[in-house]
Design a protein around this motif. Structure first.
Motif, PDB file in Angstrom:
ATOM      1  N   GLY A  26     -17.841  42.158  -9.308  1.00  0.00           N
ATOM      2  CA  GLY A  26     -16.889  43.253  -9.345  1.00  0.00           C
ATOM      3  C   GLY A  26     -16.209  43.510  -8.021  1.00  0.00           C
ATOM      4  N   THR A  27     -16.519  42.704  -7.015  1.00  0.00           N
ATOM      5  CA  THR A  27     -15.927  42.880  -5.687  1.00  0.00           C
ATOM      6  C   THR A  27     -15.329  41.566  -5.218  1.00  0.00           C
ATOM      7  OG1 THR A  27     -17.593  44.534  -5.128  1.00  0.00           O
ATOM      8  CG2 THR A  27     -16.327  43.607  -3.310  1.00  0.00           C
ATOM      9  N   ASP A  28     -14.054  41.567  -4.915  1.00  0.00           N
ATOM     10  CA  ASP A  28     -13.370  40.377  -4.410  1.00  0.00           C
ATOM     11  C   ASP A  28     -12.866  40.660  -3.006  1.00  0.00           C
ATOM     12  OD1 ASP A  28     -12.246  37.765  -4.564  1.00  0.00           O
ATOM     13  OD2 ASP A  28     -10.297  38.614  -5.061  1.00  0.00           O
ATOM     14  N   GLY A  29     -13.546  40.097  -2.011  1.00  0.00           N
ATOM     15  CA  GLY A  29     -13.178  40.378  -0.630  1.00  0.00           C
ATOM     16  C   GLY A  29     -13.432  41.844  -0.298  1.00  0.00           C
ATOM     17  N   PRO A  30     -12.868  42.339   0.792  1.00  0.00           N
ATOM     18  CA  PRO A  30     -13.085  43.738   1.195  1.00  0.00           C
ATOM     19  C   PRO A  30     -12.142  44.680   0.455  1.00  0.00           C
ATOM     20  CG  PRO A  30     -11.731  42.631   2.819  1.00  0.00           C
ATOM     21  CD  PRO A  30     -12.078  41.582   1.782  1.00  0.00           C
ATOM     22  N   THR A  31     -12.161  44.619  -0.893  1.00  0.00           N
ATOM     23  CA  THR A  31     -11.276  45.442  -1.709  1.00  0.00           C
ATOM     24  C   THR A  31     -12.065  46.090  -2.840  1.00  0.00           C
ATOM     25  OG1 THR A  31     -10.662  43.794  -3.391  1.00  0.00           O
ATOM     26  CG2 THR A  31      -9.502  43.684  -1.278  1.00  0.00           C
ATOM     27  N   ASP A  32     -11.386  46.958  -3.598  1.00  0.00           N
ATOM     28  CA  ASP A  32     -12.012  47.579  -4.761  1.00  0.00           C
ATOM     29  C   ASP A  32     -11.672  46.836  -6.045  1.00  0.00           C
ATOM     30  OD1 ASP A  32      -9.346  48.207  -4.986  1.00  0.00           O
ATOM     31  OD2 ASP A  32      -9.631  50.365  -5.230  1.00  0.00           O
ATOM     32  N   ASP A  38       3.813  47.367 -12.935  1.00  0.00           N
ATOM     33  CA  ASP A  38       2.972  46.211 -13.254  1.00  0.00           C
ATOM     34  C   ASP A  38       1.905  46.057 -12.179  1.00  0.00           C
ATOM     35  OD1 ASP A  38       3.390  43.077 -14.708  1.00  0.00           O
ATOM     36  OD2 ASP A  38       1.990  43.400 -13.092  1.00  0.00           O
ATOM     37  N   GLU A  39       0.673  46.233 -12.559  1.00  0.00           N
ATOM     38  CA  GLU A  39      -0.421  45.954 -11.641  1.00  0.00           C
ATOM     39  C   GLU A  39      -1.254  44.827 -12.212  1.00  0.00           C
ATOM     40  OE1 GLU A  39      -4.336  47.973  -9.575  1.00  0.00           O
ATOM     41  OE2 GLU A  39      -2.608  49.205 -10.099  1.00  0.00           O
ATOM     42  N   SER A  40      -1.448  43.799 -11.426  1.00  0.00           N
ATOM     43  CA  SER A  40      -2.149  42.613 -11.909  1.00  0.00           C
ATOM     44  C   SER A  40      -3.575  42.521 -11.392  1.00  0.00           C
ATOM     45  CB  SER A  40      -1.365  41.356 -11.516  1.00  0.00           C
ATOM     46  OG  SER A  40      -0.125  41.333 -12.187  1.00  0.00           O
ATOM     47  N   LEU A  41      -4.049  43.549 -10.722  1.00  0.00           N
ATOM     48  CA  LEU A  41      -5.431  43.554 -10.251  1.00  0.00           C
ATOM     49  C   LEU A  41      -6.378  43.891 -11.399  1.00  0.00           C
ATOM     50  CD1 LEU A  41      -5.058  45.459  -6.861  1.00  0.00           C
ATOM     51  CD2 LEU A  41      -5.302  42.992  -7.185  1.00  0.00           C
ATOM     52  N   ILE A  42      -7.541  43.280 -11.379  1.00  0.00           N
ATOM     53  CA  ILE A  42      -8.608  43.626 -12.313  1.00  0.00           C
ATOM     54  C   ILE A  42      -9.635  44.442 -11.547  1.00  0.00           C
ATOM     55  CG2 ILE A  42     -10.440  42.766 -13.812  1.00  0.00           C
ATOM     56  CD1 ILE A  42      -8.827  40.201 -14.153  1.00  0.00           C
ATOM     57  N   ARG A  43      -9.917  45.643 -12.020  1.00  0.00           N
ATOM     58  CA  ARG A  43     -10.905  46.501 -11.375  1.00  0.00           C
ATOM     59  C   ARG A  43     -12.027  46.799 -12.356  1.00  0.00           C
ATOM     60  NH1 ARG A  43      -6.099  49.027  -8.757  1.00  0.00           N
ATOM     61  NH2 ARG A  43      -6.392  48.908  -6.500  1.00  0.00           N
ATOM     62  N   THR A  44     -13.227  46.546 -11.945  1.00  0.00           N
ATOM     63  CA  THR A  44     -14.380  46.760 -12.812  1.00  0.00           C
ATOM     64  C   THR A  44     -15.378  47.749 -12.241  1.00  0.00           C
ATOM     65  OG1 THR A  44     -15.720  45.033 -11.792  1.00  0.00           O
ATOM     66  CG2 THR A  44     -14.223  44.339 -13.535  1.00  0.00           C
ATOM     67  N   GLY A  45     -15.345  47.977 -10.943  1.00  0.00           N
ATOM     68  CA  GLY A  45     -16.452  48.645 -10.294  1.00  0.00           C
ATOM     69  C   GLY A  45     -17.608  47.659 -10.172  1.00  0.00           C
ATOM     70  N   THR A 101     -20.585  45.588 -11.023  1.00  0.00           N
ATOM     71  CA  THR A 101     -21.106  45.154 -12.316  1.00  0.00           C
ATOM     72  C   THR A 101     -22.623  45.083 -12.340  1.00  0.00           C
ATOM     73  OG1 THR A 101     -21.055  42.802 -11.739  1.00  0.00           O
ATOM     74  CG2 THR A 101     -19.037  43.755 -12.687  1.00  0.00           C
ATOM     75  N   GLY A 102     -23.259  45.058 -11.176  1.00  0.00           N
ATOM     76  CA  GLY A 102     -24.712  44.970 -11.114  1.00  0.00           C
ATOM     77  C   GLY A 102     -25.238  43.556 -11.184  1.00  0.00           C
ATOM     78  N   THR A 103     -24.348  42.569 -11.192  1.00  0.00           N
ATOM     79  CA  THR A 103     -24.782  41.177 -11.192  1.00  0.00           C
ATOM     80  C   THR A 103     -23.953  40.405 -10.166  1.00  0.00           C
ATOM     81  OG1 THR A 103     -25.316  39.294 -12.620  1.00  0.00           O
ATOM     82  CG2 THR A 103     -23.191  40.377 -12.992  1.00  0.00           C
ATOM     83  N   ASN A 104     -24.250  39.137  -9.971  1.00  0.00           N
ATOM     84  CA  ASN A 104     -23.501  38.338  -8.994  1.00  0.00           C
ATOM     85  C   ASN A 104     -23.847  36.864  -9.159  1.00  0.00           C
ATOM     86  OD1 ASN A 104     -21.910  37.592  -6.837  1.00  0.00           O
ATOM     87  ND2 ASN A 104     -23.495  37.952  -5.309  1.00  0.00           N
ATOM     88  N   VAL A 105     -22.950  36.128  -9.833  1.00  0.00           N
ATOM     89  CA  VAL A 105     -23.150  34.677  -9.989  1.00  0.00           C
ATOM     90  C   VAL A 105     -21.866  33.929  -9.623  1.00  0.00           C
ATOM     91  CG1 VAL A 105     -24.991  34.852 -11.715  1.00  0.00           C
ATOM     92  CG2 VAL A 105     -22.600  34.831 -12.459  1.00  0.00           C
ATOM     93  N   ALA A 106     -21.262  34.308  -8.495  1.00  0.00           N
ATOM     94  CA  ALA A 106     -20.019  33.691  -8.004  1.00  0.00           C
ATOM     95  C   ALA A 106     -18.846  34.074  -8.910  1.00  0.00           C
ATOM     96  CB  ALA A 106     -20.190  32.183  -7.847  1.00  0.00           C
TER      97      ALA A 106
END
Length: 570
Positions: free
Chosen positions: A499-505, A548-555, A557-562
Motif C-alpha cells: 500500500g506504499t509506493d516510495g515516500p508517498t501515500d 482525472d487522478e490516476s493514483l491508486i490509494r489503499t492505505g 494493507t498489512g502485507t508486503n510481497v513486492a
C-alpha cells in the motif's frame, strides 16, 4: 458524480449511478472481502476505519468526472472510452485479489498449527513438518518485525493461546514478545489484543530508519540474549524488516544508517544487493537474530518481498547463516558509485568499516563457545507467502472476468521506465490481432488479454528529483508510451502490495492511452507528463488535475510481497 462503497457479505462493490452520455457511467468494482479484513481501492481518496480485524478495513469514496468517459458518439480523443472504464475496474479487481491472497494472518495459519501440546510448522518447499512439544519449553517468545509484523504476530499468538482454551489438556503457555512495524501499520484494536498476549508493539520508520528503529531493536536484542534452552522463539519476518530492525555495528550510529539507506535507494541498487551490504553492517542481520537467541530453539516464518525468495536476503536474513563476504560488499560499493567521492558516496564510517573487514571470512556478531553450525542446528526458517501467490490470484481473477491471462513472471526487475516501455510494446503487439491478425502470427495471448507480472523495479534518482515511487513511475512512463503510439483500450495498473509506493501515500497508479492528455488539459498545460518523468515526479503529475487522478490509494494493507503489475488489452 460522487460514488460510495456499499458493504455487503461476502463481496463489496463500488457503485455509481448510471447517467446520460455526459454524466458518469456506472461502476461495478468488486472488492474482495476475505474475513477478517476488507481491502478496497480508490484512485482519488480513502478513509480508514479501524476494527478488531488484523488488517484495516478501507472505506472509500471515489470521484469520477463525466469528461473522463468517451461514448461511441463522442469526439474528444483524450476521454476514457467505455471499454477503458470497464478495463480500469477489472484491473483494480485483479489487484484486490492479488493482495487478498497474501493476507499475512492466513499465511501463518496455513503453516503453523497446534494439536494438544505439539506445535507443527509446515515447510511447503519440502512438504515436511517440524514438530515442537511445548511441554519441553517454559517460555515462548514472539519476535516480529516488518510491515506485516502485527498481523503475523497476532495470528501466531491466537494459535498458541488456543491451547489455553482447550480444557482437554493442562498445557500452560507463557507467551511474551515484541513487534516492530511501520507507522500506521497496526490498529489500536490489534495493539490491545497483542498486549493481552503480553506481546508489545512498537512503531518505527521505513524505508529510512529513525531513533525508534534502533531503540526498539536494541530492546528486542536484549530480550533475546536473556533466553535459555527452555525457550522457544517464534520469529515473524516480513518486508521492511531491514529498516525496522536496525542494529548497527559500532561505531555506526543513526545518522550513518539513515544516510546509508538514502544512498542505497538513490543509487537504484536492487533490494537483494542492498541486503548484502546491510548484513555486513548490523548485528541482527545475516543470522544475527538466531545467534543472539542461542541456546533457545528458533522457528522463523518469512513473508517474502524479495525477488526469488532468497531466505538469506529477505529483511537481510536475520535467521539464516550469512554466506556473503565483505569482498562482495565492497564490490557493490564500486559498482553503484557509493565509494569515496562518488555520486552516491556512503558515510565515511560505513566505508571504513567495510574496508577494515574486506576479507572472505565470516565475522560472528556475538561470541559463542559452540561453533556456528551448532547455533543454526536449532533453527528452522520457512517461507509462508510470496509474490507468486499474489500474481497467481490476479491471474485467476482475470480468467474469471473473461480475459486470457499470461503470467510474465515474478522476478521482474530493472529501471521502472524501461520495464513500462517493454510492457506497452508487448501490449501493442498483442493488440495487432484486433486490426490485422496477419501482422501477429504468434500472439502471446488471444484477445482480450491480461499480462500479469510481479517483482520489484528500481528508479535511479537525479539530484533534483521530484516525488513518486517505482509503481507510479511505471504508470507515468506507460501512459506516455501509450499516448505516443496512439494506443487505446489498453490499461496498465502497477502497485506495491504493502500500500506504499516510495515516500508517498499512494500504492501505485493505473493509466490508459488518454491519461496524459486528460491530466495536462486538467492542469491547464502547466505541467507536462514528459517533464514529470524526467524529474521522477510521477506522484505530483498523476494528481495534477481534479478531473482525472490516476493514483491508486489503499492505505496500509498489512502485507508486503513486492509489486504486482496488470496490463489489460482489448
Amino acid at each position: 458524480m460522487r460514488s460510495s462503497m456499499i458493504r455487503s457479505s461476502p463481496r463489496c462493490f463500488i457503485t455509481a449511478i448510471a447517467a446520460t452520455q455526459a454524466a458518469a457511467i456506472s461502476l461495478h468494482h468488486p472488492i474482495i472481502c476475505n474475513q477478517p479484513s476488507v481491502i478496497g481501492y480508490s484512485r482519488c481518496q480513502y478513509k480508514t476505519k479501524t476494527t478488531s480485524s488484523i488488517l484495516p478495513i478501507v472505506r472509500l469514496r471515489s470521484h469520477y468526472s463525466s469528461a473522463r468517459f468517451l461514448s461511441s458518439h463522442s469526439k474528444a480523443s483524450y476521454e476514457q472510452t467505455q471499454m477503458e472504464q470497464k478495463m480500469t475496474n477489472d484491473a483494480l479487481s485483479m489487484i484486490d485479489s492479488a493482495i487478498a491472497a497474501v493476507n499475512p494472518s492466513k499465511a501463518v495459519e496455513s503453516h503453523l498449527s497446534l494439536s494438544g501440546s505439539i506445535l507443527s510448522l509446515l515447510d511447503r518447499s519440502t512438504g515436511t513438518y517440524s514438530a515442537y512439544d511445548l511441554e519441553n519449553y517454559d517460555r515462548i517468545y514472539v519476535a516480529a518485525f516488518g510491515k506485516a509484523a502485527a498481523s503475523m504476530a497476532l495470528a501466531t499468538a491466537r494459535i498458541l493461546s488456543s491451547s489455553c482454551r482447550d480444557k482437554s489438556n493442562n498445557l500452560s503457555v507463557n507467551i511474551s514478545g515484541k513487534v516492530i512495524t511501520k507507522d500506521d501499520h497496526a490498529s489500536q484494536e490489534v495493539i490491545q489484543e497483542l498486549r493481552g498476549h503480553n506481546i508489545h508493539l512498537y512503531f518505527a520508520s521505513h524505508p529510512v530508519p529513525d531513533e525508534r528503529s534502533i531503540q526498539h531493536s536494541r530492546e528486542l536484542i536484549a530480550d533475546l540474549t536473556d533466553l535459555d534452552e527452555k525457550t522457544l522463539v517464534i520469529n515473524c519476518i516480513s518486508g521492511g524488516g531491514s529498516a525496522l530492525f536496525c542494529t548497527p555495528l559500532e561505531p555506526l550510529d543513526l545518522s550513518n544508517m539513515s544516510s546509508l539507506n538514502q544512498c542505497l535507494l538513490s543509487s537504484g541498487m536492487p533490494i537483494q544487493e542492498m541486503n548484502i551490504l546491510r548484513k555486513k553492517l548490523e548485528i541482527g542481520k545475516g543470522g544475527g537474530l538466531v545467534e543472539m537467541a542461542h541456546p533457545a530453539t528458533c522457528i522463523t516464518m518469512v513473508l517474502s518481498d524479495v525477488i526469488g525468495d532468497p531466505l538469506d536476503l529477505i529483511a537481510s536474513g536475520p535467521s539464516v547463516r550469512d554466506t556473503s563476504t565483505y569482498e562482495e560488499a565492497n564490490a557493490l560499493v564500486e559498482k553503484y558509485n557509493l565509494g569515496r567521492g562518488a555520486k552516491y558516496e556512503l558515510p565515511l564510517p560505513v566505508l571504513e568499516l567495510l574496508e577494515t573487514h574486506n576479507h572472505n571470512g565470516k565475522v560472528f556478531h556475538v561470541n559463542h563457545e559452540e561453533n556456528e553450525l551448532d547455533v543454526f542446528e536449532k533453527s528452522t526458517t520457512v517461507l509462508v507467502g510470496n509474490n507468486g501467490l499474489a500474481v497467481s490470484s490476479a491471474a485467476r481473477q482475470a480468467k474469471d472476468l473473461g480475459y486470457n491471462p499470461v503470467v510474465l513472471g515474478t522476478t521482474i526487475e530493472g529501471e521502472a521506465m524501461h520495464i513500462a516501455n517493454m510492457y506497452v510494446s508487448m501490449a501493442k503487439e498483442i493488440q495487432l490481432q484486433r486490426t490485422n491478425p496477419s501482422l501477429s502470427h504468434f500472439p502471446l495471448a488471444p484477445l482480450p488479454a491480461a499480462l500479469i507480472s510481479g517483482g520489484e523495479t528500481t528508479v535511479t534518482l537525479s539530484n533534483n528529483h521530484g516525488k513518486g515511487g517505482r509503481n507510479q513511475e511505471i504508470g507515468l512512463a506507460a501512459a506516455l508510451k501509450l499516448k505516443s503510439h496512439e494506443l487505446r483500450d489498453i490499461v496498465v495498473a502497477s502497485v506495491g502490495t504493502d500500500g506504499t509506493d516510495g515516500p508517498t501515500d499512494a500504492a501505485g497508479a493505473i493509466v490508459d492511452g488518454g491519461t496524459v492528455d486528460r491530466l495536462e488539459r486538467g492542469n491547464g498545460w502547466t505541467y507536462r507528463g514528459e517533464e514529470a518523468l524526467r524529474k521522477h515526479d510521477a506522484y505530483n503529475f498523476l494528481q495534477s488535475s481534479s478531473l482525472d487522478e490516476s493514483l491508486i490509494r489503499t492505505g496500509a494493507t498489512g502485507t508486503n510481497v513486492a509489486d504486482v503489475c496488470v496490463i489489460l488489452i482489448q
